[in-house]
Design an enzyme around this catalytic site. Sequence first.
Site, PDB file in Angstrom:
ATOM      1  N   ALA A  32       0.805  -1.228   0.000  1.00  0.00           N
ATOM      2  CA  ALA A  32       0.000   0.000   0.000  1.00  0.00           C
ATOM      3  C   ALA A  32       0.834   1.273   0.000  1.00  0.00           C
ATOM      4  CB  ALA A  32      -0.918  -0.009   1.222  1.00  0.00           C
ATOM      5  N   SER A  33       2.101   1.149   0.395  1.00  0.00           N
ATOM      6  CA  SER A  33       2.933   2.361   0.457  1.00  0.00           C
ATOM      7  C   SER A  33       3.635   2.618  -0.882  1.00  0.00           C
ATOM      8  CB  SER A  33       3.991   2.182   1.549  1.00  0.00           C
ATOM      9  OG  SER A  33       4.754   1.020   1.250  1.00  0.00           O
ATOM     10  N   TYR A 196      -4.607  -3.395 -20.398  1.00  0.00           N
ATOM     11  CA  TYR A 196      -5.127  -3.137 -21.743  1.00  0.00           C
ATOM     12  C   TYR A 196      -6.483  -3.811 -21.954  1.00  0.00           C
ATOM     13  CZ  TYR A 196      -1.768  -0.082 -23.773  1.00  0.00           C
ATOM     14  OH  TYR A 196      -1.062   1.050 -24.057  1.00  0.00           O
ATOM     15  N   GLU A 233       5.097   5.335 -27.291  1.00  0.00           N
ATOM     16  CA  GLU A 233       5.082   6.241 -26.141  1.00  0.00           C
ATOM     17  C   GLU A 233       6.114   7.335 -26.374  1.00  0.00           C
ATOM     18  OE1 GLU A 233       3.963   4.518 -21.740  1.00  0.00           O
ATOM     19  OE2 GLU A 233       5.981   4.258 -22.448  1.00  0.00           O
ATOM     20  N   ASP A 252       7.753  -5.908 -21.500  1.00  0.00           N
ATOM     21  CA  ASP A 252       6.992  -4.797 -20.922  1.00  0.00           C
ATOM     22  C   ASP A 252       5.662  -4.590 -21.665  1.00  0.00           C
ATOM     23  OD1 ASP A 252       6.871  -2.678 -18.998  1.00  0.00           O
ATOM     24  OD2 ASP A 252       7.213  -1.241 -20.623  1.00  0.00           O
ATOM     25  N   HIS A 257       0.403  -6.786 -23.393  1.00  0.00           N
ATOM     26  CA  HIS A 257      -0.641  -5.900 -23.938  1.00  0.00           C
ATOM     27  C   HIS A 257      -0.916  -6.171 -25.419  1.00  0.00           C
ATOM     28  CE1 HIS A 257      -0.057  -4.065 -20.174  1.00  0.00           C
ATOM     29  NE2 HIS A 257       0.853  -3.179 -20.501  1.00  0.00           N
ATOM     30  N   ARG A 360       2.190   9.372 -28.618  1.00  0.00           N
ATOM     31  CA  ARG A 360       1.541   8.340 -27.813  1.00  0.00           C
ATOM     32  C   ARG A 360       0.433   7.746 -28.666  1.00  0.00           C
ATOM     33  NH1 ARG A 360      -2.948   8.498 -23.860  1.00  0.00           N
ATOM     34  NH2 ARG A 360      -2.732   6.617 -22.600  1.00  0.00           N
ATOM     35  N   ARG A 389      -8.168   2.792 -33.176  1.00  0.00           N
ATOM     36  CA  ARG A 389      -7.197   3.516 -32.342  1.00  0.00           C
ATOM     37  C   ARG A 389      -7.646   3.391 -30.889  1.00  0.00           C
ATOM     38  NH1 ARG A 389      -6.452   9.123 -34.723  1.00  0.00           N
ATOM     39  NH2 ARG A 389      -8.283   9.612 -33.498  1.00  0.00           N
TER      40      ARG A 389
HETATM   41  N1  LIG Z   1     -11.548  11.255 -36.485  1.00  0.00           N
HETATM   42  C1  LIG Z   1     -10.311  11.588 -36.610  1.00  0.00           C
HETATM   43  O1  LIG Z   1      -9.807  12.427 -35.909  1.00  0.00           O
HETATM   44  C2  LIG Z   1      -9.522  10.925 -37.651  1.00  0.00           C
HETATM   45  C3  LIG Z   1      -8.269  11.386 -37.856  1.00  0.00           C
HETATM   46  N2  LIG Z   1      -7.500  10.847 -38.801  1.00  0.00           N
HETATM   47  C4  LIG Z   1      -6.146  11.375 -38.866  1.00  0.00           C
HETATM   48  O2  LIG Z   1      -5.654  11.381 -40.155  1.00  0.00           O
HETATM   49  C5  LIG Z   1      -4.252  11.258 -40.118  1.00  0.00           C
HETATM   50  C6  LIG Z   1      -3.763  10.245 -41.111  1.00  0.00           C
HETATM   51  O3  LIG Z   1      -4.402   8.996 -40.908  1.00  0.00           O
HETATM   52  P1  LIG Z   1      -3.573   7.660 -40.766  1.00  0.00           P
HETATM   53  O4  LIG Z   1      -4.508   6.557 -40.579  1.00  0.00           O
HETATM   54  O5  LIG Z   1      -2.539   7.821 -39.742  1.00  0.00           O
HETATM   55  O6  LIG Z   1      -2.968   7.482 -42.210  1.00  0.00           O
HETATM   56  P2  LIG Z   1      -1.550   7.613 -42.856  1.00  0.00           P
HETATM   57  O7  LIG Z   1      -1.634   6.760 -44.037  1.00  0.00           O
HETATM   58  O8  LIG Z   1      -1.178   9.010 -43.027  1.00  0.00           O
HETATM   59  O9  LIG Z   1      -0.522   7.005 -41.831  1.00  0.00           O
HETATM   60  C7  LIG Z   1      -0.586   5.738 -41.368  1.00  0.00           C
HETATM   61  C8  LIG Z   1       0.541   5.506 -40.436  1.00  0.00           C
HETATM   62  O10 LIG Z   1       1.630   5.059 -41.204  1.00  0.00           O
HETATM   63  C9  LIG Z   1       2.810   5.201 -40.474  1.00  0.00           C
HETATM   64  N3  LIG Z   1       3.913   5.636 -41.308  1.00  0.00           N
HETATM   65  C10 LIG Z   1       4.403   6.859 -41.523  1.00  0.00           C
HETATM   66  N4  LIG Z   1       5.481   6.796 -42.333  1.00  0.00           N
HETATM   67  C11 LIG Z   1       5.648   5.501 -42.635  1.00  0.00           C
HETATM   68  C12 LIG Z   1       6.565   4.794 -43.429  1.00  0.00           C
HETATM   69  N5  LIG Z   1       7.549   5.414 -44.067  1.00  0.00           N
HETATM   70  N6  LIG Z   1       6.426   3.470 -43.541  1.00  0.00           N
HETATM   71  C13 LIG Z   1       5.457   2.839 -42.904  1.00  0.00           C
HETATM   72  N7  LIG Z   1       4.554   3.458 -42.114  1.00  0.00           N
HETATM   73  C14 LIG Z   1       4.652   4.765 -41.994  1.00  0.00           C
HETATM   74  C15 LIG Z   1       2.534   6.211 -39.405  1.00  0.00           C
HETATM   75  O11 LIG Z   1       2.476   5.562 -38.167  1.00  0.00           O
HETATM   76  P3  LIG Z   1       3.765   5.090 -37.381  1.00  0.00           P
HETATM   77  O12 LIG Z   1       4.626   6.243 -37.123  1.00  0.00           O
HETATM   78  O13 LIG Z   1       3.149   4.536 -36.178  1.00  0.00           O
HETATM   79  O14 LIG Z   1       4.460   4.065 -38.208  1.00  0.00           O
HETATM   80  C16 LIG Z   1       1.115   6.701 -39.720  1.00  0.00           C
HETATM   81  O15 LIG Z   1       0.415   6.998 -38.563  1.00  0.00           O
HETATM   82  C17 LIG Z   1      -3.882  10.854 -38.704  1.00  0.00           C
HETATM   83  O16 LIG Z   1      -3.317  11.946 -38.057  1.00  0.00           O
HETATM   84  C18 LIG Z   1      -5.194  10.482 -38.092  1.00  0.00           C
HETATM   85  O17 LIG Z   1      -5.242  10.790 -36.726  1.00  0.00           O
HETATM   86  C19 LIG Z   1      -7.923   9.841 -39.595  1.00  0.00           C
HETATM   87  C20 LIG Z   1      -9.202   9.372 -39.465  1.00  0.00           C
HETATM   88  C21 LIG Z   1     -10.079   9.835 -38.426  1.00  0.00           C
HETATM   89  O1  LIG Z   2       2.250  -1.810 -18.607  1.00  0.00           O
HETATM   90  C1  LIG Z   2       2.760  -0.779 -19.015  1.00  0.00           C
HETATM   91  O2  LIG Z   2       1.995   0.132 -19.662  1.00  0.00           O
HETATM   92  C2  LIG Z   2       2.379   1.493 -19.693  1.00  0.00           C
HETATM   93  C3  LIG Z   2       1.519   2.155 -20.755  1.00  0.00           C
HETATM   94  O3  LIG Z   2       0.173   2.083 -20.373  1.00  0.00           O
HETATM   95  P1  LIG Z   2      -0.910   3.076 -21.028  1.00  0.00           P
HETATM   96  O4  LIG Z   2      -2.199   2.629 -20.468  1.00  0.00           O
HETATM   97  O5  LIG Z   2      -0.506   4.463 -20.610  1.00  0.00           O
HETATM   98  O6  LIG Z   2      -0.793   2.895 -22.499  1.00  0.00           O
HETATM   99  C4  LIG Z   2       3.865   1.652 -20.000  1.00  0.00           C
HETATM  100  O7  LIG Z   2       4.246   3.012 -19.863  1.00  0.00           O
HETATM  101  C5  LIG Z   2       4.687   0.816 -19.034  1.00  0.00           C
HETATM  102  O8  LIG Z   2       6.055   0.856 -19.421  1.00  0.00           O
HETATM  103  C6  LIG Z   2       4.216  -0.622 -19.039  1.00  0.00           C
HETATM  104  O9  LIG Z   2       4.842  -1.342 -17.989  1.00  0.00           O
END
Ligand SMILES: NC(=O)C1=CN([C@@H]2O[C@H](COP(=O)(O)OP(=O)(O)OC[C@H]3O[C@@H](n4cnc5c(N)ncnc54)[C@H](OP(=O)(O)O)[C@@H]3O)[C@@H](O)[C@H]2O)C=CC1
Ligand SMILES: O=C1O[C@H](COP(=O)(O)O)[C@@H](O)[C@H](O)[C@H]1O
Length: 510
Positions: A32-33, A196, A233, A252, A257, A360, A389
Site C-alpha cells: 500500500a505504500s 489493456y 510512447e 513490458d 498488452h 503516444r 485507435r
Molecule cells: N476522427 C479523426 O480524428 C480521424 C483522424 N485521422 C487522422 O488522419 C491522419 C492520417 O491517418 P492515418 O490513418 O494515420 O494514415 P496515414 O496513411 O497518413 O498514416 C498511417 C501511419 O503510417 C505510419 N507511417 C508513416 N510513415 C511511414 C513509413 N515510411 N512506412 C510505414 N509506415 C509509416 C505512421 O504511423 P507510425 O509512425 O506509427 O508508423 C502513420 O500513422 C492521422 O493523423 C489520423 O489521426 C484519420 C481518421 C479519423
Molecule cells: O504496462 C505498461 O503500460 C504502460 C503504458 O500504459 P498506457 O495505459 O498508458 O498505455 C507503459 O508506460 C509501461 O512501461 C508498461 O509497464
Amino acid sequence: MPSVKENDDKPDGLPKDEWQEDALYSIIILGASGDLAKKKIYPVLWSLFRDDLLPKNTSFVGYARSKLSIDDLRKSFQANCKIMKGEEEKFFAFIKNNLYISGSYDSSEDFKRLNESLNEREAKTNAGNRVFYLSLPPFVFDTATQHIRENCWGKTGWNRIVLEKPFGHDLESSRKLATHLNSLFTEEEIYRIDHYLGKELVQNLITLRFANRIFNPAWNNHNVASVMITFKEPIGTQGRGGYFDEYGIIRDIIQNHLMQIFCLAAMEKPVSLNAEDIRDEKVRVLRRIAPATIENSVFGQYLGNPTGKTEDEKMGYLDDPTVPKGSVTPTFAALVLKIDNERWEGVPWILRAGKALNERKAEIRVQFKKPDGDIMPGTGAKRDELVIRFQPNEAIYLKMMTKTPNSHFGMEETELDMTYSKRYEGVVLAEAYQLLFLEILRGRQIHFVRNDELEETWRIFTPLLHQIENEKVKPIDYEFGSRGPRDADRLLAENNFIYTGTYKWPGPSK
Ligand SMILES: NC(=O)C1=CN([C@@H]2O[C@H](COP(=O)(O)OP(=O)(O)OC[C@H]3O[C@@H](n4cnc5c(N)ncnc54)[C@H](OP(=O)(O)O)[C@@H]3O)[C@@H](O)[C@H]2O)C=CC1
Ligand SMILES: O=C1O[C@H](COP(=O)(O)O)[C@@H](O)[C@H](O)[C@H]1O
C-alpha cells in the site's frame, strides 16, 4: 447525453450492481505504500467510492512494511485523486473506511494480525468477501501469497487474489510461479491483470467482430493482406531504467498488452461470452503460432535528442544512471508472427512497440487486399485499411476509395469515421482500472489473463528473448522523438504492409 466534462474521471453510465447486502467487502492492498498503490489503486478506489459504484459495505485495508498512520497514507495518494468542490466530505468518508496495517511479507505473525483485523470487521456481517491486491515486486509474490493463503483466507465469503505483471520473466519462471499459485489457489480465485483488457476499444473488439455481419466474412487471408498492432510512447524510462532494463520492450508491452489485442483480433468466434469460452479461443489461436524469430525482428534503443525540449528527451537510454553501462536491452521492437490456421495462413501480423518515440498511440491496422477483377486499373486505387485507435482519441475508421465528386471516374481516398469524441460527445469513458476493479468484485474473469494464455505467449517469445540476451544482440540506435529505427519500416514493407503516405485527413484530428 449527460455531460461530465468538468471531472474527467467520472465515467458515464456504468451499471450499478446488486451487491450482497449482508456481506462486508474488504479490498486489501498489499504494498500500500508503493508507487502503483498511490498513483493508481487508491485513486481508482476513491473514484469508484465517490460514484457509489462499490458495495456499500466496503472496507479498504492497506498492508506494507512502512510504519504509516492513516493520515500518512492519505497524504501519499490524495494528490492523485480528483476531488471536486463539494466532494470533500465524501473523501473524508472514504478515508474513514481505510485501515492500514504495517507488517512484513514473510511473517506469519503479521499476516495473522491482518486476518484478525479482517475477522473483527466482518464479525458484524454474515459474510466476508476478500480481494487481495498484490501491488508488490515479483520477488515477494511467493512468500506473500503463501501467507495470505495460510493466514488470511476468509472462511465466511469468497476470496480473490489479484496480480499485476510481470508474471515471470520467461517460460520457465512463469511456469514456476504458476505451479506455486496453483498449489495455493484455484484458477477461479486468481485475477491476472493486463490493464489493456480494461480499455474501451480493446473490449469493443469482440463486439465489432462478432455483432456485425460485415466484418467476419472479410476477416481472413482471402481478404486481409497484413495486420499491424502498434504501441508508441513519447516518454523514456524516466529514471526507472534500472527496472525496465531487466525486462525490455518485449516483456513490458508485446508479450502482454499487444498479444492480448492480437488474440481478440485473431481468435475464432467463442461459443458464448462466458470467460472460459473466450479464453479457450485465445489459447487456441496462440497455439497455432510458431516462436518469434530474430530474422523477423528489428530491435532499437533510443539515443538522447540534443534538441529535445525536456531533460527526458535529451537523455538517451544509456545516459540513465540506473541503466547498466553498455546495456543492449531493446526499448523498441518490431516483429512478425504468422498464424498457421485456415483463416490466417500467409497473413503477416506485425507487432511494434517502442518508448521515446514521436507520439503516444496504440492501434491496430488491418490492410485489405485490392479487389479481384479490377475494372479500374491505373486509377491509383489504394488498399482499404481499417484502423482501431485504442488511444488517445479513441476512434474506428475505415480508409477507403470513393469517386471524386463531379468527376467521371476519378477516385480518391476517404474514410468512414467513428471517432468517439464526435459520436459520443460529452461521454467520459471509464478508465481501465475502474472497469477491472468492478469485474473483480463481480467475479467476472473475461478481461483477465488465464494461466494457459500466459504459458503460450511465453512459449512464443522465450526463445527470441534468450537468444538476444545470450548473444547480446545490439539494438539499432534511434533518436528520442523519432518513429524508431528505419529498419522497422523495411520489415513492414517486406511483410506486405504498404504505407503510401497519400491519405489525407481533412482538418485537425479529433
Ligand atoms: N476522427 C479523426 O480524428 C480521424 C483522424 N485521422 C487522422 O488522419 C491522419 C492520417 O491517418 P492515418 O490513418 O494515420 O494514415 P496515414 O496513411 O497518413 O498514416 C498511417 C501511419 O503510417 C505510419 N507511417 C508513416 N510513415 C511511414 C513509413 N515510411 N512506412 C510505414 N509506415 C509509416 C505512421 O504511423 P507510425 O509512425 O506509427 O508508423 C502513420 O500513422 C492521422 O493523423 C489520423 O489521426 C484519420 C481518421 C479519423
Ligand atoms: O504496462 C505498461 O503500460 C504502460 C503504458 O500504459 P498506457 O495505459 O498508458 O498505455 C507503459 O508506460 C509501461 O512501461 C508498461 O509497464
